[in-house]
Design an enzyme around this catalytic site. Structure first.
Site, PDB file in Angstrom:
ATOM      1  N   ASP A 113      -9.888  -7.454   2.928  1.00  0.00           N
ATOM      2  CA  ASP A 113     -10.494  -8.493   2.082  1.00  0.00           C
ATOM      3  C   ASP A 113     -10.873  -9.715   2.923  1.00  0.00           C
ATOM      4  OD1 ASP A 113     -10.889  -7.874  -0.576  1.00  0.00           O
ATOM      5  OD2 ASP A 113      -8.799  -8.247  -1.156  1.00  0.00           O
ATOM      6  N   LYS A 130     -12.813   0.781  -7.029  1.00  0.00           N
ATOM      7  CA  LYS A 130     -12.564   0.875  -5.584  1.00  0.00           C
ATOM      8  C   LYS A 130     -12.071   2.278  -5.225  1.00  0.00           C
ATOM      9  CE  LYS A 130     -11.900  -4.058  -5.271  1.00  0.00           C
ATOM     10  NZ  LYS A 130     -11.002  -5.216  -5.353  1.00  0.00           N
ATOM     11  N   GLN A 185      -4.819  -6.666  -5.061  1.00  0.00           N
ATOM     12  CA  GLN A 185      -5.760  -7.187  -6.060  1.00  0.00           C
ATOM     13  C   GLN A 185      -5.277  -8.528  -6.619  1.00  0.00           C
ATOM     14  OE1 GLN A 185      -8.756  -5.554  -6.866  1.00  0.00           O
ATOM     15  NE2 GLN A 185      -9.182  -7.436  -7.963  1.00  0.00           N
TER      16      GLN A 185
END
Ligand code: NAD
Length: 283
Positions: free
Chosen positions: A119, A52, A96
């Site tokens: 997200d 990322k 994460q």
């Protein structure tokens, strides 16, 4: 003859689009920024976070990584998110998953400002997806939709079967196909007659997490097969679909690696750009 749906090519096209828009925003004095939080030492998570970060750098997006020790307390993590929620340099915040067991994932996700939740896991964004009024889509299902669009695969009126009902893949995948007027069936671990239902699919999406789960007898001739799974079998990366035997039956199929995986990161970059545009009143 089947078409290989190449996630590397399609994700490169998405990233190119994002890169150009990021550069255009820079000329207006607007920087796009993503904060990525990782807690603990999970090796797979470390690889995802590093990918990322690399993608941000390649597209001109500011990336800030917060690598926190396994011993981080809930209060410490919540304090960091509160700071990032208020930080004008940061448009997107990604924590994460999975988090270490002592941290409450729901509480942490709920603490992210929904407008920075790139997200799209926050209940506000999940609700927006449900009613079709969204600006962020969860990256993996959004990546699948982008692949279908790129390949000119029409969803409207098609029988779509999704195997898997997780909050991050299966459920939102179902909603996105439904928004495009697919007739959608959700299958899961308690589904009876799974093979029979799958054989009815014009578009079959596998998000199970089991190697070779989708076999050729489960696939209708000419179906589009999308493999979301990321598994390891004998040390090799593979999806949920028995690719070698299914490919000839399909009209189009995604490989693993090089299919949905690269799309997920590209869509994260797109969501971060969308957040920046929203924060600057451009959308
Ligand atoms: P999950 O474990 O949360 O969900 C798996 C789903 O599969 C469940 O809903 C379960 O009901 C269903 N399932 C399990 N056994 C089944 C069976 N025998 N019959 C029918 N359904 C069954 O997993 P997830 O987070 O949704 O991820 C699914 C897969 O996708 C994993 O391999 C994961 O690594 C991968 N993944 C890939 C990406 C990507 O970027 N390509 C992103 C996220 C997840």
């Amino acid at each position: 003859m089947y078409k290989l749906i190449d996630g590397k090519v399609i994700s490169a096209a998405v990233k190119e689009r994002v890169k150009n828009e990021v550069a255009e925003l820079k000329t207006k004095g607007i920087t796009v920024g993503l904060a990525v939080i990782i807690v603990g030492e999970d090796p797979a998570s470390k690889v995802y976070v590093s990918n990322k970060k690399k993608a941000c750098e390649a597209l001109g997006i500011l990336s800030r990584e917060y690598a926190l020790p396994e011993s981080t307390t809930e209060d410490e993590l919540l304090n960091l998110i509160t700071k990032l929620n208020a930080d004008p340099e940061i448009n997107g915040i990604l924590c994460q998953l999975p988090l270490p067991k002592h941290l409450d994932e729901k509480l942490i996700i709920n603490s992210i400002d929904p407008e920075k939740d790139v997200d799209a896991f926050h209940p506000v964004n999940v609700g927006k997806i449900m009613i079709g009024d969204y600006y962020f889509l969860p990256c993996t299902p959004a990546g699948v939709m982008e692949m279908l669009k790129y390949e000119g695969i029409e969803v409207e009126g098609k029988n779509c079967v999704v195997i898997g009902r997780s909050n991050i893949v299966g459920k939102p995948m179902n909603m996105l196909l439904l928004h495009k007027n697919g007739t959608v069936t959700i299958c899961h671990s308690r589904t009876k007659n799974l093979a029979e239902i799958c054989r009815n699919a014009d578009i079959l999406v596998a998000a199970v997490g089991k190697p070779n789960f989708v076999t050729a007898d489960m696939v209708k001739d000419g179906a589009v097969v999308i493999d979301v799974g990321i598994n390891r079998l004998d040390g090799k990366l593979c999806g949920d679909v028995d690719f070698e035997n299914v490919k000839e039956k399909s009209s189009a199929i995604t490989p693993v690696p090089g299919g949905v995986g690269p799309m997920t990161i590209a869509m994260l970059m797109q969501n971060t750009l969308t957040a920046a545009k929203k924060h600057n009143g451009l959308i």
